[in-house]
Design a protein around this motif. Sequence first.
Motif, mmCIF file in Angstrom:
data_model
loop_
_atom_site.group_PDB
_atom_site.id
_atom_site.type_symbol
_atom_site.label_atom_id
_atom_site.label_comp_id
_atom_site.label_asym_id
_atom_site.label_seq_id
_atom_site.Cartn_x
_atom_site.Cartn_y
_atom_site.Cartn_z
ATOM 1 N N SER A 1 0.794 -1.232 0.000
ATOM 2 C CA SER A 1 0.000 0.000 0.000
ATOM 3 C C SER A 1 0.825 1.280 0.000
ATOM 4 C CB SER A 1 -0.942 0.001 1.200
ATOM 5 O OG SER A 1 -0.198 -0.111 2.398
ATOM 6 N N GLN A 2 2.151 1.170 -0.094
ATOM 7 C CA GLN A 2 2.983 2.377 -0.150
ATOM 8 C C GLN A 2 2.782 3.061 -1.495
ATOM 9 O OE1 GLN A 2 6.735 0.292 1.344
ATOM 10 N NE2 GLN A 2 7.085 2.442 1.887
ATOM 11 N N GLU A 3 2.566 4.351 -1.456
ATOM 12 C CA GLU A 3 2.327 5.086 -2.697
ATOM 13 C C GLU A 3 3.639 5.372 -3.425
ATOM 14 O OE1 GLU A 3 -0.476 8.187 -2.840
ATOM 15 O OE2 GLU A 3 -1.955 7.049 -1.700
ATOM 16 N N VAL A 4 3.561 5.272 -4.750
ATOM 17 C CA VAL A 4 4.700 5.561 -5.616
ATOM 18 C C VAL A 4 4.207 6.397 -6.788
ATOM 19 C CG1 VAL A 4 6.032 3.491 -5.035
ATOM 20 C CG2 VAL A 4 4.397 3.403 -6.894
ATOM 21 N N ASN A 5 5.131 7.085 -7.425
ATOM 22 C CA ASN A 5 4.799 7.869 -8.612
ATOM 23 C C ASN A 5 5.049 6.977 -9.827
ATOM 24 O OD1 ASN A 5 4.152 9.877 -10.357
ATOM 25 N ND2 ASN A 5 6.082 10.995 -10.119
ATOM 26 N N LEU B 1 8.755 -1.650 -7.017
ATOM 27 C CA LEU B 1 9.550 -2.200 -5.915
ATOM 28 C C LEU B 1 10.880 -1.467 -5.798
ATOM 29 C CD1 LEU B 1 8.883 -6.025 -6.351
ATOM 30 C CD2 LEU B 1 8.260 -4.626 -4.369
ATOM 31 N N ARG B 2 11.523 -1.226 -6.923
ATOM 32 C CA ARG B 2 12.807 -0.513 -6.902
ATOM 33 C C ARG B 2 12.636 0.916 -6.403
ATOM 34 N NH1 ARG B 2 13.284 -3.589 -11.750
ATOM 35 N NH2 ARG B 2 14.712 -5.319 -11.389
ATOM 36 N N GLN B 3 11.546 1.574 -6.805
ATOM 37 C CA GLN B 3 11.292 2.940 -6.322
ATOM 38 C C GLN B 3 11.105 2.958 -4.809
ATOM 39 O OE1 GLN B 3 7.890 4.231 -8.590
ATOM 40 N NE2 GLN B 3 9.153 5.045 -10.241
ATOM 41 N N GLY C 1 12.750 1.070 -2.816
ATOM 42 C CA GLY C 1 14.005 0.678 -2.183
ATOM 43 C C GLY C 1 14.217 -0.816 -2.055
ATOM 44 N N HIS C 2 13.458 -1.606 -2.792
ATOM 45 C CA HIS C 2 13.584 -3.065 -2.729
ATOM 46 C C HIS C 2 14.007 -3.602 -4.096
ATOM 47 C CE1 HIS C 2 11.487 -2.890 1.107
ATOM 48 N NE2 HIS C 2 10.555 -2.150 0.526
ATOM 49 N N SER C 3 14.608 -4.760 -4.076
ATOM 50 C CA SER C 3 14.910 -5.414 -5.349
ATOM 51 C C SER C 3 13.668 -6.166 -5.810
ATOM 52 C CB SER C 3 16.083 -6.389 -5.180
ATOM 53 O OG SER C 3 15.729 -7.426 -4.284
ATOM 54 N N SER C 4 13.662 -6.527 -7.066
ATOM 55 C CA SER C 4 12.578 -7.346 -7.599
ATOM 56 C C SER C 4 13.109 -8.768 -7.729
ATOM 57 C CB SER C 4 12.108 -6.789 -8.952
ATOM 58 O OG SER C 4 10.980 -7.515 -9.409
ATOM 59 N N THR C 5 12.522 -9.538 -8.580
ATOM 60 C CA THR C 5 13.017 -10.882 -8.830
ATOM 61 C C THR C 5 12.929 -11.158 -10.319
ATOM 62 O OG1 THR C 5 12.851 -13.203 -8.163
ATOM 63 C CG2 THR C 5 10.780 -12.043 -8.514
ATOM 64 N N MET C 6 13.843 -11.949 -10.810
ATOM 65 C CA MET C 6 13.824 -12.285 -12.219
ATOM 66 C C MET C 6 12.596 -13.155 -12.497
ATOM 67 S SD MET C 6 16.831 -13.974 -14.460
ATOM 68 C CE MET C 6 16.541 -14.517 -16.118
ATOM 69 N N ASN C 7 11.841 -12.775 -13.499
ATOM 70 C CA ASN C 7 10.688 -13.606 -13.883
ATOM 71 C C ASN C 7 10.564 -13.658 -15.403
ATOM 72 O OD1 ASN C 7 8.638 -11.383 -14.615
ATOM 73 N ND2 ASN C 7 9.167 -10.836 -12.519
ATOM 74 N N ASP C 8 11.721 -13.651 -16.063
ATOM 75 C CA ASP C 8 11.766 -13.720 -17.522
ATOM 76 C C ASP C 8 11.346 -15.103 -18.016
ATOM 77 O OD1 ASP C 8 12.761 -11.177 -17.494
ATOM 78 O OD2 ASP C 8 14.787 -11.717 -18.135
ATOM 79 N N TYR C 9 10.838 -15.110 -19.221
ATOM 80 C CA TYR C 9 10.433 -16.365 -19.861
ATOM 81 C C TYR C 9 11.604 -17.349 -19.946
ATOM 82 C CZ TYR C 9 8.293 -19.410 -23.407
ATOM 83 O OH TYR C 9 7.795 -20.470 -24.109
ATOM 84 N N ALA C 10 12.802 -16.847 -20.231
ATOM 85 C CA ALA C 10 13.964 -17.736 -20.337
ATOM 86 C C ALA C 10 14.241 -18.451 -19.011
ATOM 87 C CB ALA C 10 15.193 -16.960 -20.794
ATOM 88 N N LEU C 11 14.068 -17.777 -17.881
ATOM 89 C CA LEU C 11 14.257 -18.447 -16.587
ATOM 90 C C LEU C 11 13.193 -19.526 -16.406
ATOM 91 C CD1 LEU C 11 15.739 -18.750 -13.913
ATOM 92 C CD2 LEU C 11 14.273 -16.945 -12.984
#
Length: 169
Positions: free
Chosen positions: A32-36, A147-149, A151-161
């Motif tokens: 629920s944290q607001e981001v632009n 997520l990056r905005q 301050g957190h990392s995301s996770t790889m979710n590419d089709y190749a993975l």
Amino acid sequence: MSNYPVQMFEYHTWASQAILGKIKELPPSVLSQEVNSSFPTIAHALTHIYAVDKMWYMVLTGTGMPEALQACMLLNAKIMSSVDEYANEFAQLSEQYREWFRGQADLEQTILLDNPFAGIRQTSLAEIVLHLVNHGTYHRGNVSTMLRQLGHSSTMNDYALFWYQEAAK
């Protein structure tokens, strides 16, 4: 697997659960944290992905697109309260899709799609499935950016993975 629309749907399911798994590792307030961004919160983005997935399921199972869009608008207004709730709703909808795939002999079959925003056209069931996967991929990218905005990392979710995850099963 030679049924690419089904394989792509399985990727879509896997990728959605992967990003939800990452969000589960973070404080619950991250939803629920607001981001632009293109959505005011991650919860709004997840709700949109879910609502559109549900809308296309309704279209694939025989509901007219205007009625399905109306239902989607109502779902878009219902922000869920936890990542677990999102994960459960996405998982249940994925099972509904899988059941539909089991009963669907021909994904190249076309239906008359009456899109109130774009008009009427013949559309194959496979095109609809591929569109829903593409839509989800686009908005999971929004979630990764949000997520990056925050301050957190995301996770790889590419089709190749996904290819390697599936091969490991």
